[in-house]
Motif scaffolding. Structure first.
Motif, PDB file in Angstrom:
ATOM      1  N   SER A 156       0.815  -1.223   0.000  1.00 37.06           N
ATOM      2  CA  SER A 156       0.000   0.000   0.000  1.00 37.06           C
ATOM      3  C   SER A 156       0.847   1.272   0.000  1.00 37.06           C
ATOM      4  CB  SER A 156      -0.962  -0.001   1.187  1.00 37.06           C
ATOM      5  OG  SER A 156      -1.931  -1.014   1.021  1.00 37.06           O
ATOM      6  N   SER A 202      -7.613  -8.795   4.789  1.00 34.91           N
ATOM      7  CA  SER A 202      -7.627  -7.383   5.165  1.00 34.91           C
ATOM      8  C   SER A 202      -6.475  -6.621   4.506  1.00 34.91           C
ATOM      9  CB  SER A 202      -7.547  -7.259   6.689  1.00 34.91           C
ATOM     10  OG  SER A 202      -7.508  -5.912   7.082  1.00 34.91           O
ATOM     11  N   CYS A 247      -7.052  -6.306   0.734  1.00 29.36           N
ATOM     12  CA  CYS A 247      -8.061  -5.272   0.465  1.00 29.36           C
ATOM     13  C   CYS A 247      -7.450  -3.875   0.550  1.00 29.36           C
ATOM     14  CB  CYS A 247      -9.223  -5.398   1.458  1.00 29.36           C
ATOM     15  SG  CYS A 247     -10.345  -6.766   1.103  1.00 29.36           S
ATOM     16  N   ALA A 248      -6.563  -3.678   1.533  1.00 31.93           N
ATOM     17  CA  ALA A 248      -5.887  -2.380   1.657  1.00 31.93           C
ATOM     18  C   ALA A 248      -5.018  -2.114   0.431  1.00 31.93           C
ATOM     19  CB  ALA A 248      -5.040  -2.363   2.927  1.00 31.93           C
ATOM     20  N   HIS A 277     -11.694  -5.494  11.433  1.00 36.34           N
ATOM     21  CA  HIS A 277     -10.447  -5.105  10.760  1.00 36.34           C
ATOM     22  C   HIS A 277     -10.572  -5.333   9.255  1.00 36.34           C
ATOM     23  CE1 HIS A 277      -6.293  -4.116  10.319  1.00 36.34           C
ATOM     24  NE2 HIS A 277      -5.932  -5.338   9.934  1.00 36.34           N
ATOM     25  N   ASN A 304     -10.969  -2.312   5.786  1.00 35.30           N
ATOM     26  CA  ASN A 304     -10.221  -2.281   4.522  1.00 35.30           C
ATOM     27  C   ASN A 304     -11.077  -2.715   3.332  1.00 35.30           C
ATOM     28  OD1 ASN A 304      -7.756  -1.325   5.546  1.00 35.30           O
ATOM     29  ND2 ASN A 304      -7.182  -3.358   6.243  1.00 35.30           N
ATOM     30  N   ALA A 307     -14.951   3.746   6.500  1.00 35.86           N
ATOM     31  CA  ALA A 307     -14.819   2.951   5.276  1.00 35.86           C
ATOM     32  C   ALA A 307     -16.183   2.640   4.667  1.00 35.86           C
ATOM     33  CB  ALA A 307     -14.072   1.655   5.580  1.00 35.86           C
TER      34      ALA A 307
END
Length: 660
Positions: free
Chosen positions: A478, A514, A517-518, A552, A556, A597
């Protein structure tokens, strides 16, 4: 021999006191036991058989075997003389140990423990203590039933017997069966009793103690050594806690005697695997004593102190105690000392302790004051994977403090970290991406990472079969993608990278999902990359995940859905796949990150009218009216935008109805 005589004075003259005692029943050479007959032949035994046939066996071998025969055939006096002569040989040599074993001497020595003659018991124990470091002999002596006899001797009034019995148990305790038998036959509480000595003996130099007081010290040392050996078993550690060892070990740590401190701290660091002992180290104020012993020049003691700190420093209160007691200074000094580099267990323990201690802002500031970062970076060229793993972990914690990122770069850490991405040691591959995750947030560091092809190597870690490696690699992507120059083109230049990332959305691990996804949320900000991952089915895979209850992952996932909406028919497809209603339910979470989010995802989805209808039916308006008053600007803006789109649809529908 008198009860108080030292073992080293054992001699043949002691046998004169045994005249008239009952004859000792010995196991004959040809006898066998079920335990020994059940044992299988090992490769070392095959090698020994070859050696027997050769002419290389020294004369001591045959001399020792003659002595064992005398012990079998003679009375107590002959047994004592033979034992005394046995002690004249170096019983730490394997050939000499084999000589005793091959002629049935082990059975004989174990039988001696059942006699009532003090000199025979002492002689037998002295020999057993010397030969039981041999792993095969440990197994056979255990099978012969030595543990219950040794446990019984721990209560003997003769101090020498207690010492030798405890030291023999310490040797035997290196195998699981012996540890189990010791617990089963009540050895743990008896060994703990040996630790109960006056504090005055512990803090007074040995030369100022008389012989009896010195023996009490030796008893405590032997008891700690035996318990240390027994502590490899989790059940034994629990038994030690149950039988009240904690206050005794806390007192023992105050010792000024190195030979007592080493087994005491060794025992404590083994027990520190248990949460109850970690808490006890904190509450019983043992941290100060550990730091005091950390100052000692003895390498073994430094190692065990560092290991104890490593295992306890996960607790924030203990970390503060370590810092306030001056532990960080001593750990950095040990890490900086080049003479310690060859001692890998010590270096691994010290760097591990630094890693765990660095998990707090106050400790990182202290480490900055001690100029720890350049010292840690220099250790990145170590050849030991354990040391490297701990160094990377410590640097990852230090790099959370922004000024340290450039310090890592200036010290030459980036090239070495990227080099270690080619390693195969999984714990190291877990920690290196964490350092690069933090460094990538600094533009100058990110430029160097990019130039050294670090992003490609991080991406390749997504193929690793370790879930934690995959998670940390995805987390590193990321900031790398976000801060790289022309990141969109860079990502597309990695063949198969985007497909690999999307495929990881099929993982069954929530942490992996997670992190991925980030990464996708960052990748999708480039339209061309978004088009590619859309072709790989990212919408369908993200839609399958919306039923999760993991906050969590929800946080994301919401952001990933938000940024994946901005291509072609993606937002319509999210609606068709039933992603809207579960997303609205996310607003019931107590996690503000989930709210932000989710509001962002709903805002991007609300540009499609049918999605607005679904949201309204799911009761989203009530939640958005609450979150629109949030102090979080992103949440506030996304909530307002979503409400605005829903309201626009309502007004448009109302106008159509009025025209009709």
């Amino acid at each position: 021999m008198a009860d108080g005589d030292n073992v080293s004075t054992f001699s043949a003259e002691g046998g004169q006191d045994t005249v008239g005692l009952p004859r000792i029943v010995m196991v004959t050479e040809g006898s066998d036991t079920s335990a020994s007959s059940a044992s299988s032949t090992t490769p070392s035994e095959d090698n020994w058989a070859d050696l027997i046939k050769s002419s290389e066996i020294p004369p001591e071998y045959w001399h020792i075997q003659k002595l064992v025969k005398y012990m079998k055939a003679g009375n107590q006096t002959a047994t004592m003389v033979a034992l005394s002569c046995l002690k004249d040989h170096d019983l730490t040599v394997e050939v000499n140990q084999r000589a005793i074993q091959e002629i049935g001497g082990l059975e004989l020595l174990v039988n001696l423990l059942e006699t009532r003659d003090l000199c025979c018991i002492l002689g037998g124990l002295a020999v057993l203590k010397d030969i039981t470091p041999n792993i095969e002999i440990r197994k056979k002596v255990t099978d012969l039933g030595a543990i219950p006899l040794l446990v019984g001797l721990l209560s003997d009034p003769a101090k020498d017997v207690q010492i030798l019995a405890a030291e023999t148990i310490a040797n035997l305790g290196r195998i699981r069966k012996s540890r189990k038998f010791c617990r089963k036959f009540g050895g743990i509480p008896k060994l703990i009793d040996l630790l109960d000595i006056k504090e005055r003996y512990l803090i007074t130099p040995r030369e100022e103690l008389n012989q009896e007081e010195t023996q009490f010290l030796d008893i405590a040392r032997a008891g700690a050594k035996a318990l240390w050996s027994m502590s490899s078993s989790q059940r034994n550690r629990e038994a030690m806690r149950k039988f009240g060892m904690i206050p005794l070990i806390a007192r023992l740590l105050k010792t000024v005697h190195l030979d007592v401190a080493v087994p005491a701290v060794g025992l404590l660091q083994m027990c520190a695997n248990e949460t109850s002992f970690q808490l006890a180290i904190q509450t019983e104020k043992m941290v100060n004593d550990l730091i005091k012993h950390l100052e000692n020049e003895d390498k073994d003691l430094k190692t065990y102190c560092s290991l104890a700190i490593y295992k306890c420093a996960s607790d924030p209160i203990t970390r503060d105690m370590i810092r306030e007691a001056g532990g960080l200074e001593l750990l950095i000094e040990a890490a900086k000392d080049t003479t310690n580099r060859a001692n890998k267990p010590l270096m691994a323990a010290v760097t591990g302790a630094l890693w765990k201690c660095a998990n707090s802002e106050a400790s990182v500031k202290k480490l900055d004051h001690l100029e720890a970062v350049p010292i840690l970076v220099r250790l990145l060229d170590d050849e030991n994977d354990g040391v490297l793993t701990n160094v990377a972990g410590a640097l990852a914690e230090c790099a959370k403090h922004p000024p340290n990122r450039n310090k890592i770069r200036a010290a030459g850490g980036i090239p070495m970290l990227i080099h270690h991405l080619n390693n195969t040691y999984k714990p190291l591959l877990e920690n290196v991406p964490l350092v690069l995750t933090e460094c990538a947030k600094e533009p100058t560091c990110m430029t160097e990472i990019d130039e050294l092809d670090g992003v490609r190597l991080i991406w390749s870690l997504l193929k690793n079969d370790s879930k934690r490696v995959q998670t940390n690699a995805a987390l590193a992507l990321s900031p790398c993608v976000q801060n790289a120059t022309d990141s969109g083109e860079m990502v597309r230049s990695f063949v198969g990278a985007l497909e690999l990332t999307v495929d990881l959305l099929d993982s069954d691990d929530h942490n992996v999902l997670s992190a991925v996804c980030a990464a996708i949320a960052t990748i999708a900000r480039d339209n061309e990359n978004l088009a590619v991952i859309s072709d790989h089915g990212v919408v369908a895979k993200l839609s399958k995940l919306v039923s999760t209850t993991d906050d969590h992952l929800r946080a994301n996932l919401g952001v990933a859905i938000a940024y994946c909406c901005d291509w072609a028919q993606n937002r319509q497809e999210f609606g068709r796949r039933g992603a809207i209603t579960p997303l609205v339910n996310y607003m019931t979470s107590r996690d503000p990150n989930v709210h932000r989010a989710t509001a962002l995802a709903l805002y991007h989805l609300s540009f499609y009218s049918i999605n607005c209808v679904t949201m309204h039916a799911a009761g989203v308006v009530q939640f958005l009216l609450e979150t629109i008053g949030s102090k979080d600007p992103i949440l506030q803006e996304a909530s307002a935008g979503c409400l605005c789109n829903i309201r626009k649809l309502a007004l448009a529908t109302e106008k159509i109805q009025l025209k009709q």
